[in-house]
Design an enzyme around this catalytic site. Structure first.
Site, PDB file in Angstrom:
ATOM      1  N   LYS A 124       1.740   1.799  16.913  1.00  0.00           N
ATOM      2  CA  LYS A 124       1.043   0.972  15.844  1.00  0.00           C
ATOM      3  C   LYS A 124       2.181  -0.176  15.559  1.00  0.00           C
ATOM      4  O   LYS A 124       3.240   0.128  15.190  1.00  0.00           O
ATOM      5  CB  LYS A 124       0.779   1.889  14.590  1.00  0.00           C
ATOM      6  N   ASP A 126       3.024  -3.438  13.319  1.00  0.00           N
ATOM      7  CA  ASP A 126       2.544  -4.032  12.006  1.00  0.00           C
ATOM      8  C   ASP A 126       3.212  -5.613  12.314  1.00  0.00           C
ATOM      9  O   ASP A 126       3.711  -5.826  13.184  1.00  0.00           O
ATOM     10  CB  ASP A 126       3.146  -3.404  11.095  1.00  0.00           C
ATOM     11  N   TRP A 161      -3.629  -7.515  10.547  1.00  0.00           N
ATOM     12  CA  TRP A 161      -4.662  -7.638   9.319  1.00  0.00           C
ATOM     13  C   TRP A 161      -5.567  -8.756   9.518  1.00  0.00           C
ATOM     14  O   TRP A 161      -5.963  -9.198   8.522  1.00  0.00           O
ATOM     15  CB  TRP A 161      -3.960  -7.903   8.024  1.00  0.00           C
ATOM     16  N   GLY A 162      -5.663  -8.980  10.670  1.00  0.00           N
ATOM     17  CA  GLY A 162      -6.870 -10.115  11.027  1.00  0.00           C
ATOM     18  C   GLY A 162      -6.536 -11.777  10.909  1.00  0.00           C
ATOM     19  O   GLY A 162      -7.300 -12.653  10.906  1.00  0.00           O
ATOM     20  N   VAL A 163      -5.123 -11.870  10.693  1.00  0.00           N
ATOM     21  CA  VAL A 163      -4.790 -13.100  10.403  1.00  0.00           C
ATOM     22  C   VAL A 163      -4.413 -13.962  11.777  1.00  0.00           C
ATOM     23  O   VAL A 163      -4.374 -13.440  12.968  1.00  0.00           O
ATOM     24  CB  VAL A 163      -3.476 -13.412   9.549  1.00  0.00           C
ATOM     25  N   ARG A 179      -6.021  -4.468  14.406  1.00  0.00           N
ATOM     26  CA  ARG A 179      -6.945  -4.281  12.988  1.00  0.00           C
ATOM     27  C   ARG A 179      -7.261  -5.736  12.636  1.00  0.00           C
ATOM     28  O   ARG A 179      -6.617  -6.876  12.739  1.00  0.00           O
ATOM     29  CB  ARG A 179      -5.564  -4.145  11.958  1.00  0.00           C
ATOM     30  N   ASP A 183      -5.782  -4.141   4.521  1.00  0.00           N
ATOM     31  CA  ASP A 183      -5.712  -2.627   4.168  1.00  0.00           C
ATOM     32  C   ASP A 183      -6.617  -1.901   3.347  1.00  0.00           C
ATOM     33  O   ASP A 183      -7.248  -2.521   2.527  1.00  0.00           O
ATOM     34  CB  ASP A 183      -4.440  -2.264   3.362  1.00  0.00           C
TER      35      ASP A 183
HETATM   36  C1  GAL Z   1       0.571  -2.117   6.423  1.00  0.00           C
HETATM   37  C2  GAL Z   1      -0.533  -1.696   7.288  1.00  0.00           C
HETATM   38  C3  GAL Z   1      -0.640  -0.230   6.634  1.00  0.00           C
HETATM   39  C4  GAL Z   1       0.591   0.404   6.712  1.00  0.00           C
HETATM   40  C5  GAL Z   1       1.665  -0.121   6.084  1.00  0.00           C
HETATM   41  C6  GAL Z   1       3.047   0.425   6.252  1.00  0.00           C
HETATM   42  O1  GAL Z   1       0.989  -3.444   6.575  1.00  0.00           O
HETATM   43  O2  GAL Z   1      -1.315  -2.464   7.163  1.00  0.00           O
HETATM   44  O3  GAL Z   1      -1.691   0.172   7.514  1.00  0.00           O
HETATM   45  O4  GAL Z   1       1.010   0.569   8.143  1.00  0.00           O
HETATM   46  O5  GAL Z   1       1.844  -1.487   6.424  1.00  0.00           O
HETATM   47  O6  GAL Z   1       4.020  -0.188   5.348  1.00  0.00           O
END
Ligand code: GAL
Length: 389
Positions: A124, A126, A161-163, A179, A183
């Protein structure tokens, strides 16, 4: 070989946040293997943020926190694999992860190799602390390439996050899922928001690279890291059915060691999962609802399944009962087709009989119905068109 249908599994973030360790992961692996979840298709166990030390080692490698993971990550991965599961981890395209741990910006190739050496099958990735001057597109390309060259099949789960109009470029980076929204939180408002935001992004969804509507909150019951209020079981049912029909990945976010019978029944509905995992991976078409409408609308979607069946999902997101109907002409099954629809209620696993021309039904607030329909020759024998129950 990485499968092309939406990934299914469990992720530590929604319930546990930074409270993760080897014991939790191994116990979770045991439950995934023994509770029937693995048999239903949930095979990826993913550790989210907060697993490493705050500093890389002298070779610039990431180091698992020895207090949380005293035997290292290879040991955890081996255990997870011994249960017939796949192992996932987390990093980020910026200077730090969202929780402030070292991240993969400019260490992409080193980190991909480290993950491969531990036996990681899923990453994953981020988007926190990303340098503002560098396009996300470049950074996801870079990690995609690093993973493709690390010597191991690693599913690439992009999470920005779709940006940055990610839908327009993410498939090219090698990502297997991305994603499409912010969230999730464990409450009905969040389910409504994510569903509504998803409508405009549906055309980008497809086999091998799915829109990720975020981890499931089913069964959290208001507890844990994103448990802001909780949902009713009806709402969890609707949430799960939406994620299934819209081809979202199904990553469980609750503590599966303490699942209630209701939670198990929702997460292990094999007929709904089959709609999510349909090998054709086709997008649903919207029959009722609109991206410009309120979040509190009734949606009706239908989806062509491999082999010719249709899935029809009816979702009442409002606070009042609703009475949607489906005209078969809209589905291409009009009187010239010579076909009727044999309908099965997938939520309750019961056959409803044969319907002709149309059906209507009632939906309680926040509730849904999902039908699997088979085309049969129209021979004049059919039910009246209202579906009760
Ligand atoms: C966010 C993400 C979450 C989680 C979190 C961890 O950016 O969207 O799903 O992974 O970070 O800090």
């Amino acid at each position: 070989m990485i499968k092309l249908t939406p990934p299914m599994g469990w992720n530590s973030w929604n319930t546990f946040g930074s409270e993760i360790d080897e014991k939790l992961i191994m116990e979770t692996a045991d439950v995934m293997a023994e509770s029937g979840l693995l048999e239903c298709g949930y095979d990826y166990l993913v550790i989210d943020d907060c697993w490493s030390l705050r500093k890389r080692d002298e070779n610039y490698k990431l180091v698992p926190d020895p207090e949380k993971f005293p035997h290292g990550m290879k040991y955890v991965a081996d255990y997870v694999h011994s249960k017939g599961l796949k192992f996932g981890m987390y990093s980020c395209d910026g200077y730090k992860t969202c929780a402030g741990f070292p991240s993969s910006y400019q260490y992409e190739f080193i980190d991909a190799e480290t993950f491969a050496s531990w036996g990681v099958d899923y990453l994953k990735y981020d988007n926190c602390y990303k340098p503002v001057t560098v396009p996300g597109k470049l950074l996801y390309h870079k990690m995609g390439l690093a993973l493709e060259n690390c010597g191991r099949d690693i599913m690439f789960s992009a999470c920005n996050w779709g940006v940055e109009n990610v839908q327009e470029w993410i498939k090219e980076t090698g990502a297997h899922l991305w994603r499409s929204t912010g969230d999730i939180h464990d409450n009905w408002e969040s389910i409504k928001d994510l569903t509504h935001q998803q409508i405009a992004l549906q055309p980008y969804n497809g086999l091998g690279c799915f829109n990720d509507m975020d981890m499931l909150v089913v069964g959290m019951n208001g507890k844990g890291n994103v448990g802001f209020g909780g949902c009713t079981y009806d709402e969890y049912r609707t949430h799960f059915a939406l994620w299934c029909l819209l081809n979202s990945p199904l990553m469980i976010g609750c503590d599966i060691r303490i699942m209630t019978p209701e939670t198990k029944a929702i997460l292990m509905n094999k007929e709904l999962i089959a709609i999510n995992q349909d090998p054709a991976g086709r997008q649903p078409c919207m029959l009722m609802g609109s991206k410009d409408g309120p979040k509190e609308q009734t949606y009706v979607w239908y989806k062509h399944l491999e082999g010719g069946d249709l899935a029809i999902g009816l979702f009442n997101m409002s606070d009042n009962p609703s009475y949607p109907w489906v005209g078969f002409e809209q589905l291409g099954v009009d009187h010239t087709s010579g076909k009727d629809l044999k309908i099965r209620d997938v939520m309750n696993q019961r056959d409803l009989g044969i319907y002709h021309d149309m059906f209507s039904t009632g939906l309680e607030p926040h509730c849904c119905k999902v039908f699997r329909c088979t085309l049969v020759p129209a021979d004049g024998n059919y039910n009246i068109s209202f579906i009760n129950g």
